[in-house]
Each structure stands twice: as C-alpha cells, then as structure tokens.
Design a protein around this motif. Structure first.
Motif, PDB file in Angstrom:
ATOM      1  N   GLY A  58      56.778  14.468  37.838  1.00 29.13           N
ATOM      2  CA  GLY A  58      55.589  13.621  37.760  1.00 29.13           C
ATOM      3  C   GLY A  58      55.853  12.282  37.109  1.00 29.13           C
ATOM      4  N   ALA A  62      55.507   8.720  38.744  1.00 24.34           N
ATOM      5  CA  ALA A  62      54.591   7.750  38.143  1.00 24.34           C
ATOM      6  C   ALA A  62      55.248   6.382  37.999  1.00 24.34           C
ATOM      7  CB  ALA A  62      54.122   8.264  36.784  1.00 24.34           C
ATOM      8  N   ASN A  65      55.229   4.209  40.982  1.00 28.16           N
ATOM      9  CA  ASN A  65      53.990   3.499  41.280  1.00 28.16           C
ATOM     10  C   ASN A  65      54.089   2.013  40.982  1.00 28.16           C
ATOM     11  OD1 ASN A  65      51.487   5.148  42.089  1.00 28.16           O
ATOM     12  ND2 ASN A  65      52.509   6.455  40.609  1.00 28.16           N
ATOM     13  N   VAL A 123      55.216  13.483  45.112  1.00 27.38           N
ATOM     14  CA  VAL A 123      54.548  12.475  44.279  1.00 27.38           C
ATOM     15  C   VAL A 123      54.981  11.066  44.674  1.00 27.38           C
ATOM     16  CG1 VAL A 123      54.137  14.029  42.342  1.00 27.38           C
ATOM     17  CG2 VAL A 123      56.261  12.724  42.417  1.00 27.38           C
ATOM     18  N   TYR A 126      53.091  10.305  47.868  1.00 27.22           N
ATOM     19  CA  TYR A 126      51.688  10.138  47.480  1.00 27.22           C
ATOM     20  C   TYR A 126      51.458   8.726  46.942  1.00 27.22           C
ATOM     21  CZ  TYR A 126      47.259  10.842  45.035  1.00 27.22           C
ATOM     22  OH  TYR A 126      45.961  10.714  44.599  1.00 27.22           O
ATOM     23  N   SER A 127      52.394   8.235  46.130  1.00 23.10           N
ATOM     24  CA  SER A 127      52.274   6.869  45.604  1.00 23.10           C
ATOM     25  C   SER A 127      52.316   5.840  46.724  1.00 23.10           C
ATOM     26  CB  SER A 127      53.397   6.585  44.609  1.00 23.10           C
ATOM     27  OG  SER A 127      53.320   7.427  43.497  1.00 23.10           O
ATOM     28  N   LYS A 413      49.247   9.729  37.586  1.00 22.73           N
ATOM     29  CA  LYS A 413      50.409  10.612  37.728  1.00 22.73           C
ATOM     30  C   LYS A 413      50.883  11.116  36.361  1.00 22.73           C
ATOM     31  CE  LYS A 413      51.227  10.365  42.187  1.00 22.73           C
ATOM     32  NZ  LYS A 413      52.251   9.411  42.616  1.00 22.73           N
ATOM     33  N   SER A 417      50.776  14.941  35.432  1.00 25.66           N
ATOM     34  CA  SER A 417      52.039  15.588  35.066  1.00 25.66           C
ATOM     35  C   SER A 417      51.984  16.160  33.658  1.00 25.66           C
ATOM     36  CB  SER A 417      53.191  14.594  35.188  1.00 25.66           C
ATOM     37  OG  SER A 417      53.293  14.098  36.492  1.00 25.66           O
TER      38      SER A 417
END
Length: 488
Positions: A58, A62, A65, A123, A126-127, A413, A417
């Motif tokens: 996570g 993150a 991002n 993840v 997803y970003s 995120k 996480s």
C-alpha cells in the motif's frame, strides 16, 4: 484559464461519470471489507504476513500516486488530460483485480509473494485509473454547487457498490462456490471485472473536460510541489483523508470478524428467525433451486447472513444520508457539515463497545444510524478536495488539478494500507487464530475494540483538524466568483 462549455452538467453526464466510481469501488470496497479476511481465512496467509503485504504494498502504491499526479497534469491528448487514463487502464484494472483475488496453490512463502505482487500491481493500476478519474471532477465544471451535485451522484454509485460488496459478496461467493469460498471469490471477481471495464468505458465516452490551463502554462514539477507544501488547506485535507481511510479500513475489515467470532451464533440464529430469513431462503430456493442456497442452511452460516443483513441496513441508510449532503452543504458549507457529522458518526461507532455477545439487534441498529450520519459526509470529502484545487489556482494563478488529487489519493492509499495493516497486526497481537474454533477472550475484546473505540477515536481526530481548515462557505463563494472573472 479557459472553459469550452457551460458549467451546468446534464443528468446523463453525471450518471456516466458516477459509473466510474461504481467500477472502481467494486474492487476498492472489496479491499476495505474483505482483504484481511481473504488473506487470513481463505488464502491462509498468517496474519502478520498479511499485515506486512498490505502495509508495504500500500505504501509503495501510495507513493506512485504522486508520480501519477505529475504525469496526468502533463498529459495532453485530443480527449483531454484525465479521460484517456480511464480508457487506457480499464482492461488492465479488471485483469489485475481478478488475479489479486485468485488462490493459486503455492507454499506459504509462495502465497505471501503472490499476494504481495498482485496487491502491489492492483494499487498501482488503481492509482493510474482513479487519480485521473477523481481529478476529472475538478475540470468538468467550475460551479461549486454543480460539484456538490456531481459528488452526490458519484457517491450514490459508491453506495451501490458498497451494498453489492458488503451485502452480496459473501453470500454469492459461498453460494456460487458451493461452500468453497476461494472458488466463489474468483468467480464473483470475474463478474465484477467485466462489469467494471464496461462502466469505465461509459465514463470515458459520456464525460468532457471543460476547465483547462492556459496553453502557455508550463509549470515545473518543483513549483507544483512547492505550491502544495505551502497550501494549508491541502495539508489539512491530506491528513484528514489518511485518518478517514484508516477508520474505514479498520471498521470495514473487522466487521466480519465481529459477527463471526464476537456475537454468539445462537443469538444470530435467533435474529434470523425473528426477521423471517428462513422463509426468505425458501422463496429463493423455489426460484433458483435448493442447491444454490444449501450452504446458508448450515448451522455455522448464521454470522455470514447476519453480517450481510446488517451491512444492507447500514448501506441503505448511507444512501439516504447522501441525499441530504448537498442541501446541507449548500446551506451551511462543506467544512461545517463534514465536521459535525463525522463526529456524530464516530460516537455511533464508539457505542458498539457497550454491546454484549447477544446484542445482534443493537449492532444492526447502531450500524444503520452510523451509516445514515456518515453518509452525509461521503460526497463532501472529494468536493472539498476540488475546492482545494480552486484555492491553489486562486492563490497562485496556476492550475494543477491532478497533483492535488494525487496527494489525496496518496492519503487514501496510506490510510487504507495503515488501517488494513493495523487490523491484521493487532489481530496477531491479540492472539487471533484463524484455525481456532473459539477465540481467546483477549482476541474477542480486541476485535470489539477494532470496530468501535479505535476507529471512532480516529474519526474524532479527523474532525478536530477541520477547526484549522479555512475554506468555509463565505470563502467558497469568494473563490468561485473571482475565478469566474479570471477565466472569462
């Protein structure tokens, strides 16, 4: 700053945009509600290893991002900056989501490695999908009331996805898998992936970007980052986003443990009898066949049915709350409404600590009340982030929508996480054992704290931050009016 169309959005465009959140949340809500349970109880990964997978994967996702925000702000195509990313990532998103909830037969270390790789890929994709999607809401219109309306449409779709995940996912997985939850999860996620790809494509074709930076604007990345660090409302919203999603991950991920281990099976069976669940199963069996629902007639199935019913009540209440969000925000301002109702929802969560192991009705009622109150806040978080992008433009005379949203999704995120990792870590600390028939008193008390006092306290900490957030209703109106003049 330029616009190419009126700021009023059609109902069709609002619905089309909202379907993107339906697609993303079929996966995202599954991560929040069931990832820890999927890893520990279905894929049989030790809780400590599951915690590490969710935390490290996570955090890496993150950080991506921030990179994605810079890329999206500098993307230039005939479709705009953000819409093309929804198109490009739609199919990879579906494929990776399916892989993340598959259960190949590896050794314990092989399972941990597979879980880490697939979770990290999920993840990251997803970003690449959801960051441009979220930023799109900030450039579809500059009218703040229209943004409130767009957020309401968007989060009705979120609640539909949440209803599907929290109410139907486990029953579908058990029924389709004929008791084999691993096989059931894979089949259900295949359907979710196909539906998600279709919804992303609809979003791409039905939306339009209207607010664009001047063609001569060439802002160095260092300047964008400097603007962020000096943007106090952004810093507050970033921290608030982390805290909100820590809470959602804690509460959402632990609910199934609360029903399965804390509430007594006898009390849940009695609850199901009181509400006529057996007759409901009979009517479904007459339509779809007895074999489809035989798993729910077994003695140990009561917690799964009860949790689904409680989640249904909570989700329906959230949807009702969402409809009050826009009129309240228009009248009192987003900041005030968000702070008031976040605090009230936290108090509802904290009240769960008073429940006994027989208090099934109490849990259902508290979740419904919490759902209604929290539902009022749901559209406001993302509408406030779009306001922060306007604040940055108003203050600095530069538009950097995606990097502002990227930082918020970074916070999402990190919060998700941390919440998931904290859940799995505390379960191991409390002595939780997925193979135990009966958990220890310490584990049961820990599970109760993880759905009540701990997430409630984090929510209250987030509400306190809003005392320092200065974009109130008066400032919203001032920013909107001055930006309209500049863009003209």
């Amino acid at each position: 700053m330029s616009t190419t169309a009126p700021h009023k959005l059609t109902v069709g465009e609002k619905i089309g945009y909202s379907l993107g959140d339906l697609a993303a949340n079929l996966i995202f809500q599954t991560l929040m509600a069931f990832l820890a349970f999927f890893y520990t109880d279905i894929y049989k990964i030790p809780a400590s290893s599951a915690s590490l997978v969710m935390l490290v994967g996570g955090i890496v996702g993150a950080v991506f991002n921030l990179v994605m925000g810079a890329i999206a702000d500098r993307t230039n195509t005939r479709w705009g900056k953000f819409r093309p990313w929804i198109l490009w990532t739609s199919v990879p998103f579906g494929v990776i989501a399916l892989l993340a909830f598959s259960t190949p037969d590896f050794s314990e270390s092989g399972k941990v490695i597979y879980a880490f790789i697939t979770y990290l890929l999920l993840v990251v994709i997803y970003s690449a999908n959801n960051l441009p999607y979220s930023a799109l809401s900030g450039v579809m219109t500059g009218d703040m009331k229209e943004r409130n309306s767009l957020s309401s449409y968007r989060f009705v779709s979120v609640m539909v996805a949440q209803f599907i995940i929290q109410v139907l996912l486990l029953p579908l997985a058990i029924s389709i898998g004929k008791g084999d939850k691993a096989a059931g999860f894979e089949k259900v996620m295949l359907v979710f992936s196909i539906v998600g790809v279709i919804c992303f494509l609809i979003t791409f074709f039905t939306t339009k970007e209207r607010i664009t930076p001047p063609k001569e604007q060439k802002t160095p990345l260092r300047q964008d980052l400097t603007d962020l660090v000096k943007n106090r409302p952004w810093l507050i919203m970033l921290t608030l986003t982390v805290l909100v999603f820590i809470t959602l991950a804690l509460k959402g991920g632990m609910n199934i443990y609360f029903f399965k281990y804390y509430l007594s099976e006898a009390s849940q069976t009695a609850f199901l009898q009181q509400i006529g669940f057996g007759g409901f199963l009979d009517s479904l069996s007459n339509t779809f066949g007895e074999a489809a629902f035989m798993e729910f007639r077994k003695a140990d199935s009561a917690p799964y049915a009860t949790s689904s019913i409680a989640n249904a009540a909570s989700t329906i209440a959230m949807i009702l709350g969402i409809f009050l969000s826009k009129p309240l925000a228009d009248k009192y301002g987003k900041r005030n409404v968000f702070g008031w109702f976040l605090t009230l929802s936290a108090l509802c969560l904290m009240a769960i600590v008073t429940l006994s192991t027989a208090s099934v009705w109490g849990m259902v009622v508290l979740l419904a009340i919490h759902g209604f109150i929290y539902g009022i806040t749901i559209p406001l978080l993302w509408a406030m982030i779009a306001d922060v992008a306007d604040f940055s433009e108003w203050k600095n005379n530069r538009r950097a929508t995606a990097i502002i949203f990227s930082a918020m999704i970074f916070g999402l995120k990190v919060g998700l996480s941390l919440g998931g990792a904290i859940s799995a870590w505390l379960l191991s600390i409390f002595g939780y054992n997925a193979d135990a028939v009966q958990q220890t008193p310490e584990a049961l008390n820990g599970i109760k704290m993880l759905v009540s006092v701990i997430p409630g306290a984090v929510f209250i900490a987030g509400a306190c931050l809003l005392f320092f957030y200065k974009i109130d209703k008066k400032t919203e109106i001032q920013i909107e009016a001055e930006l309209k003049l500049r863009r003209a």
